[in-house]
Every structure is written in structure tokens, then in C-alpha cells.
Design a protein around this motif. Structure first.
Motif, PDB file in Angstrom:
ATOM      1  N   THR A 206      20.754   5.309   9.472  1.00  0.00           N
ATOM      2  CA  THR A 206      21.853   5.607  10.403  1.00  0.00           C
ATOM      3  C   THR A 206      23.172   5.034   9.899  1.00  0.00           C
ATOM      4  O   THR A 206      24.232   5.663  10.020  1.00  0.00           O
ATOM      5  CB  THR A 206      21.531   5.033  11.798  1.00  0.00           C
ATOM      6  OG1 THR A 206      20.375   5.704  12.318  1.00  0.00           O
ATOM      7  CG2 THR A 206      22.700   5.207  12.759  1.00  0.00           C
ATOM      8  N   PHE A 207      23.115   3.846   9.317  1.00  0.00           N
ATOM      9  CA  PHE A 207      24.326   3.193   8.804  1.00  0.00           C
ATOM     10  C   PHE A 207      24.646   3.601   7.364  1.00  0.00           C
ATOM     11  O   PHE A 207      25.607   3.109   6.779  1.00  0.00           O
ATOM     12  CB  PHE A 207      24.179   1.673   8.894  1.00  0.00           C
ATOM     13  CG  PHE A 207      24.463   1.117  10.266  1.00  0.00           C
ATOM     14  CD1 PHE A 207      25.686   0.518  10.554  1.00  0.00           C
ATOM     15  CD2 PHE A 207      23.514   1.206  11.278  1.00  0.00           C
ATOM     16  CE1 PHE A 207      25.959   0.011  11.824  1.00  0.00           C
ATOM     17  CE2 PHE A 207      23.779   0.700  12.547  1.00  0.00           C
ATOM     18  CZ  PHE A 207      25.005   0.110  12.821  1.00  0.00           C
ATOM     19  N   GLY A 208      23.863   4.498   6.798  1.00  0.00           N
ATOM     20  CA  GLY A 208      24.144   5.017   5.459  1.00  0.00           C
ATOM     21  C   GLY A 208      23.475   4.272   4.330  1.00  0.00           C
ATOM     22  O   GLY A 208      23.812   4.497   3.161  1.00  0.00           O
ATOM     23  N   GLY A 209      22.513   3.400   4.630  1.00  0.00           N
ATOM     24  CA  GLY A 209      21.833   2.629   3.599  1.00  0.00           C
ATOM     25  C   GLY A 209      20.488   3.215   3.221  1.00  0.00           C
ATOM     26  O   GLY A 209      19.977   4.142   3.859  1.00  0.00           O
ATOM     27  N   VAL A 218      16.098  -0.440  -6.464  1.00  0.00           N
ATOM     28  CA  VAL A 218      16.277  -1.097  -5.178  1.00  0.00           C
ATOM     29  C   VAL A 218      17.748  -1.062  -4.783  1.00  0.00           C
ATOM     30  O   VAL A 218      18.620  -1.455  -5.560  1.00  0.00           O
ATOM     31  CB  VAL A 218      15.764  -2.546  -5.236  1.00  0.00           C
ATOM     32  CG1 VAL A 218      16.076  -3.279  -3.936  1.00  0.00           C
ATOM     33  CG2 VAL A 218      14.262  -2.562  -5.505  1.00  0.00           C
ATOM     34  N   ALA A 219      18.022  -0.580  -3.559  1.00  0.00           N
ATOM     35  CA  ALA A 219      19.412  -0.386  -3.119  1.00  0.00           C
ATOM     36  C   ALA A 219      19.699  -1.092  -1.799  1.00  0.00           C
ATOM     37  O   ALA A 219      20.750  -0.863  -1.194  1.00  0.00           O
ATOM     38  CB  ALA A 219      19.703   1.109  -2.984  1.00  0.00           C
ATOM     39  N   ILE A 220      18.798  -1.964  -1.364  1.00  0.00           N
ATOM     40  CA  ILE A 220      18.914  -2.530  -0.030  1.00  0.00           C
ATOM     41  C   ILE A 220      20.034  -3.564   0.103  1.00  0.00           C
ATOM     42  O   ILE A 220      20.550  -3.786   1.201  1.00  0.00           O
ATOM     43  CB  ILE A 220      17.566  -3.156   0.406  1.00  0.00           C
ATOM     44  CG1 ILE A 220      17.593  -3.539   1.890  1.00  0.00           C
ATOM     45  CG2 ILE A 220      17.215  -4.346  -0.468  1.00  0.00           C
ATOM     46  CD1 ILE A 220      17.821  -2.408   2.826  1.00  0.00           C
ATOM     47  N   ASP A 221      20.439  -4.201  -0.979  1.00  0.00           N
ATOM     48  CA  ASP A 221      21.492  -5.222  -0.903  1.00  0.00           C
ATOM     49  C   ASP A 221      22.850  -4.534  -0.953  1.00  0.00           C
ATOM     50  O   ASP A 221      23.566  -4.563  -1.958  1.00  0.00           O
ATOM     51  CB  ASP A 221      21.337  -6.226  -2.049  1.00  0.00           C
ATOM     52  CG  ASP A 221      22.143  -7.501  -1.811  1.00  0.00           C
ATOM     53  OD1 ASP A 221      22.772  -7.614  -0.735  1.00  0.00           O
ATOM     54  OD2 ASP A 221      22.141  -8.372  -2.689  1.00  0.00           O
ATOM     55  N   ALA A 409      18.812 -12.489   4.106  1.00  0.00           N
ATOM     56  CA  ALA A 409      17.544 -11.773   4.274  1.00  0.00           C
ATOM     57  C   ALA A 409      17.504 -10.525   3.407  1.00  0.00           C
ATOM     58  O   ALA A 409      16.481 -10.222   2.783  1.00  0.00           O
ATOM     59  CB  ALA A 409      17.351 -11.403   5.744  1.00  0.00           C
ATOM     60  N   LEU A 410      18.614  -9.808   3.322  1.00  0.00           N
ATOM     61  CA  LEU A 410      18.657  -8.596   2.510  1.00  0.00           C
ATOM     62  C   LEU A 410      18.655  -8.909   1.021  1.00  0.00           C
ATOM     63  O   LEU A 410      18.040  -8.192   0.226  1.00  0.00           O
ATOM     64  CB  LEU A 410      19.884  -7.760   2.882  1.00  0.00           C
ATOM     65  CG  LEU A 410      19.822  -7.144   4.281  1.00  0.00           C
ATOM     66  CD1 LEU A 410      21.162  -6.555   4.672  1.00  0.00           C
ATOM     67  CD2 LEU A 410      18.734  -6.067   4.348  1.00  0.00           C
ATOM     68  N   ALA A 411      19.337  -9.984   0.629  1.00  0.00           N
ATOM     69  CA  ALA A 411      19.307 -10.390  -0.778  1.00  0.00           C
ATOM     70  C   ALA A 411      17.888 -10.782  -1.182  1.00  0.00           C
ATOM     71  O   ALA A 411      17.409 -10.406  -2.267  1.00  0.00           O
ATOM     72  CB  ALA A 411      20.274 -11.545  -1.013  1.00  0.00           C
ATOM     73  N   ASP A 412      17.210 -11.516  -0.306  1.00  0.00           N
ATOM     74  CA  ASP A 412      15.822 -11.900  -0.596  1.00  0.00           C
ATOM     75  C   ASP A 412      14.917 -10.671  -0.613  1.00  0.00           C
ATOM     76  O   ASP A 412      14.007 -10.566  -1.451  1.00  0.00           O
ATOM     77  CB  ASP A 412      15.325 -12.896   0.456  1.00  0.00           C
ATOM     78  CG  ASP A 412      16.013 -14.245   0.351  1.00  0.00           C
ATOM     79  OD1 ASP A 412      16.680 -14.502  -0.682  1.00  0.00           O
ATOM     80  OD2 ASP A 412      15.900 -15.047   1.300  1.00  0.00           O
ATOM     81  N   MET A 413      15.171  -9.751   0.318  1.00  0.00           N
ATOM     82  CA  MET A 413      14.390  -8.520   0.345  1.00  0.00           C
ATOM     83  C   MET A 413      14.562  -7.752  -0.966  1.00  0.00           C
ATOM     84  O   MET A 413      13.589  -7.261  -1.553  1.00  0.00           O
ATOM     85  CB  MET A 413      14.822  -7.641   1.517  1.00  0.00           C
ATOM     86  CG  MET A 413      13.945  -6.399   1.721  1.00  0.00           C
ATOM     87  SD  MET A 413      14.647  -5.230   2.942  1.00  0.00           S
ATOM     88  CE  MET A 413      14.732  -6.252   4.412  1.00  0.00           C
ATOM     89  N   ALA A 414      15.792  -7.654  -1.431  1.00  0.00           N
ATOM     90  CA  ALA A 414      16.061  -6.925  -2.670  1.00  0.00           C
ATOM     91  C   ALA A 414      15.328  -7.552  -3.851  1.00  0.00           C
ATOM     92  O   ALA A 414      14.705  -6.841  -4.657  1.00  0.00           O
ATOM     93  CB  ALA A 414      17.562  -6.891  -2.935  1.00  0.00           C
TER      94      ALA A 414
END
Length: 427
Positions: A206-209, A218-221, A409-414
Motif C-alpha cells: 500500500t505504501f509502495g514498498g 532484498v528491497a525492504i530497507d 527492525a527493517l534494517a535487521d530484517m533486510a
């Protein structure tokens, strides 16, 4: 609703054959083996038993054997049957299993088997059975993990229509909270990675990610992901979500008029009937709604969900007029069979003509329309899908519990996702 896919390693680690539970078998005729789970479940057993008996009556030259396994054991047993060369002509799958199991099943491309008959199903729903541009399975019951609104909870808060934008959504949740502190405005899944990951992905899109880009990196960060997770964390901070709830908890809250909105599969209305104790009378409170969009004109996001049927072709390509193709038509393209299944269990039909007969049911028509733009769970195409689901769920939960800032959290996820897919190949 059933949970999400098991790790591929758990499938390959099975070392002993599970006991088979064959169903009714005719004494004569060409053999046809169907393997699934729904016909062994209490709710759907009567209507599917009738469907199989109707097929047998119309196909006297076919010896149909129906084999059932519990849903949680399906993937392992499909693999075991393939490896031990046991018959497997038509198989029921969850849509998220197809990318990985297709490597072993080698399903027939149904465009080659059924041709223009597939046009009876909307292209948006057909995508549930597609891998790499090929139609490797037929949607049997189709929908999405979509959003459900409780009309009574919204009305009690003075909200006439479900919110259509993210901004209006947050405002509606605040109004619900102000009106009744005992109600959970948004029953987002805050425990169980199998529920957190798909719900988060809907907001991420929804937010474009994205979790991964077009090149499987990997594009989550990203700024979009940080905006999406920060939005959810803000809702949690304001008390607009509840900690420590999973999908079954959300369903109970919703059926008790103690939740305003949440995500679920199309069976949400059936769960609301049961949890309210009011049966179909409670339907007036249940509305299928589109996930709010960031900007007016954006496409509402949801996650693909459905049961599909595949024709394994490792031994031989199924013939268009063969017994396997005829059974698939009977289950997934026969309007009478489809509508009986819907009326008995609540799972949506897939053919345009069957859906047209339900045009007066707003719950079905709205949900089906929204499902046309649903996207596949981004983790499903990876061999270690369950590992990726765990990573996403754990890091989102850490942010929602305020143990990590969203950016961390997103950096760790990435970093964890990069390590997890480093030596993997996406389907």
C-alpha cells in the motif's frame, strides 16, 4: 483459515511414509486418484462426498479413489507419494504451495489442456494458479486475505462508510476508540509470524514498498517500508491495535462486536456467524471492504488466497478429455458443483457465471472484485519460504512491541533476508 506454508526443509526431511486413508473406490474402470484435504474436513465432507459421487455416476468407466490427509500434512504426503511413485492424478493445493511443489509435481499447463475453457474464470483469479507465466493449476475456491469491517462497530462510532484512504482509516480507528474503549479498532495480527507477515505485506505494498525487487534483491530497507511500518507502530502506540492477538482472536472479537476492522480470508463471514452465536442474522454487520489506499486512485492491495487443483504430468500429459481433466472441470468449472460448495461452506466460486448468480450478495461481489488485484505472498516463491516468513514476522513484531525502532527492525530484517536467500533460487 489455514495457516501459511511450511519450510521446504520440513517437507524434504520426512523419512517415513504416512498411513494412507483411501476413500471410496469403484470396482471397475480406469483408475483416477485424487488427493486433498477438504473432503476429509467435517464442514466440507458432505458436499464434496456428494460431488465425487456425482462424478462417479456420470463417469462409469472411471475408478475414482479419493485420498485425504490433514491440511498440515498435505505437502509432506504429496512429496512422499511422488517419491514413492504412488498414483497422483488430481491434487488440491494452497496457492502459496504451488511455486515450490511445481518443481516436483511438474503440473500440466492447463492452457494446453483446457484451452478457451479457462476464459470462464476472471484473469485476476486465474493468477492464483500461475507460475512463470504458465497456468499450472486451476483456482477452485478463490479470494484473498482482505479486509473486513464490522458495520455495527463503525456505526456506533458515527462512521457511515468504511474508510477508503490511509488517513481516513486512522481517523476512523480513533473515532472507534473514543466511542468505546473496550473495542479493538483494528484487530491486526500482532502474534504468530504466519499471520503477521501477510498482513504487513499488504500495508507494505500500500505504501509502495516490496520485500524483494524485480531482480530478487532484498528491497525492504526503503523509505516506503519505513513509512508503512511506522504507520502500524503509530497505531499500536495509540492503542488502536491490541498486543498478543492472532487471526482466531480477531475473529472472536469481531463476532462479539469488539473489533472494527481486521484482515481475513473470505470465510470471515462464516466465522462471524459462528462467533456471534447469531448465525446468518449477523451478516448485516459484516462488510467486505478494500484495503485503504495511500492516495485516491491507487489500487487497493490484498494478498492472494485460495484452493487450487493441479494435474501432475510427470508420468504423462493429461488429455483434454481424460478422467483427470473431467474431474477438474466437475469440481472447478461446473457451476452447480461450485455453488453447492459455496452454500455449504462459504468458499467463493471461481467461474464468472457462478459468481453472476451471486451478484446480489455484496459481500461476495465486493470481495471478489478486490481479489482481482491481489498479489502473491512475496515469500512463497522461495524454497525457504517459512524461514523468510519468520524473519518478516519477528522484525515487524519487534517494532510493534516497541523493542526496536521501525528503521532498525527493517534494517535487521533486510540483513537477515539477504543471508537467508543468499544461496537460494526463486521460482
Amino acid at each position: 483459515m489455514h495457516g501459511y506454508s511450511f519450510a521446504r526443509r520440513s517437507i524434504l526431511a520426512v523419512t517415513a511414509l504416512a498411513a494412507l486413508r483411501p476413500g471410496s473406490v469403484q470396482a471397475q474402470g480406469a483408475p483416477l486418484t485424487y488427493v486433498g484435504w477438504s473432503h476429509d474436513e467435517a464442514a466440507s465432507r458432505p458436499v464434496l462426498t456428494e460431488a465425487f459421487e456425482t462424478f462417479r455416476a456420470a463417469n462409469a468407466g472411471v475408478r475414482l479413489e479419493t485420498i485425504g490427509f490433514p491440511w498440515a500434512q498435505m505437502q509432506q504426503n504429496v512429496v512422499l507419494r511422488l517419491r514413492s511413485s504412488q498414483p497422483l492424478d488430481v491434487v488440491q493445493l494452497a496457492e502459496r504451495w504451488l511455486p515450490q511443489l511445481s518443481r516436483l509435481l511438474q503440473p500440466a499447463d492447463l492452457r494446453e489442456v483446457l484451452g478457451a475453457e479457462l476464459d470462464r474464470v476472471d484473469p485476476g483469479l486465474l493468477r492464483l494458479g500461475q507460475v512463470g507465466g504458465r497456468q499450472l493449476a486451476m483456482p477452485w475456491t478463490a479470494g484473498s486475505i482482505g479486509m473486513v469491517a464490522n458495520r455495527k462497530v463503525l456505526s456506533d462510532a458515527g462512521i457511515a462508510e468504511p474508510p477508503r484512504t490511509v488517513e481516513a482509516f486512522a481517523d476512523a480507528l480513533r473515532r472507534i476508540k473514543r466511542g468505546n474503549a473496550e473495542v479493538v479498532p483494528y484487530a491486526f495480527s500482532t502474534k504468530n509470524n504466519l499471520s503477521i507477515s501477510p498482513d504487513f505485506q499488504v500495508w507494505l505494498w500500500t505504501f509502495g514498498g516490496r520485500l524483494f525487487d524485480a531482480e530478487d534483491k532484498v528491497a525492504i530497507d526503503s523509505d516506503a517500508a519505513r513509512a508503512a511500518l511506522s504507520f502500524l507502530v503509530d497505531l499500536s502506540r495509540e492503542g488502536l491495535m491490541a498486543r498478543d492477538i492472532d487471526r482466531p482472536d480477531s475473529r472472536r472479537l469481531f463476532g462479539g462486536n469488539r473489533a472494527g476492522l481486521y484482515h481475513d480470508a473470505p470465510l470471515a463471514r462464516g466465522f462471524a456467524r459462528d462467533n456471534s452465536g447469531q448465525g446468518a442474522v449477523f451478516d448485516t454487520n459484516v462488510a467486505a471492504v478494500a484495503t485503504p489506499v495511500l492516495r485516491v486512485g491507487d489500487t487497493p492491495r490484498s494478498l492472494m488466497w485460495g484452493h487450487i487443483l493441479a494435474l501432475p504430468a510427470a508420468r504423462a500429459r493429461p488429455a483434454a478429455d481424460g478422467p483427470a481433466a473431467r474431474l477438474l472441470r466437475h469440481l472447478a468449472l461446473n457451476d452447480e458443483t461450485q455453488l453447492r460448495y459455496f452454500r455449504a461452506v462459504g468458499l467463493f466460486p471461481v467461474t464468472r457465471s457462478a459468481l453472476a448468480t451471486l451478484a446480489a450478495d455484496d459481500y461476495v461481489t465486493v470481495w471478489t472484485r478486490n481479489a482481482g488485484s491481489a498479489e502473491m505472498d512475496e515469500t512463497a516463491a522461495w524454497p525457504n519460504a517459512a524461514d523468510l516468513t519468520t524473519i518478516v514476522g519477528e522484525e515487524v513484531q519487534a517494532a510493534l512491541l516497541l523493542s526496536k525502532p521501525p528503521a532498525q527492525a527493517l534494517a535487521d530484517m533486510a540483513n537477515r533476508l539477504r543471508r537467508a536467500v543468499a544461496n537460494q533460487r526463486r521460482t
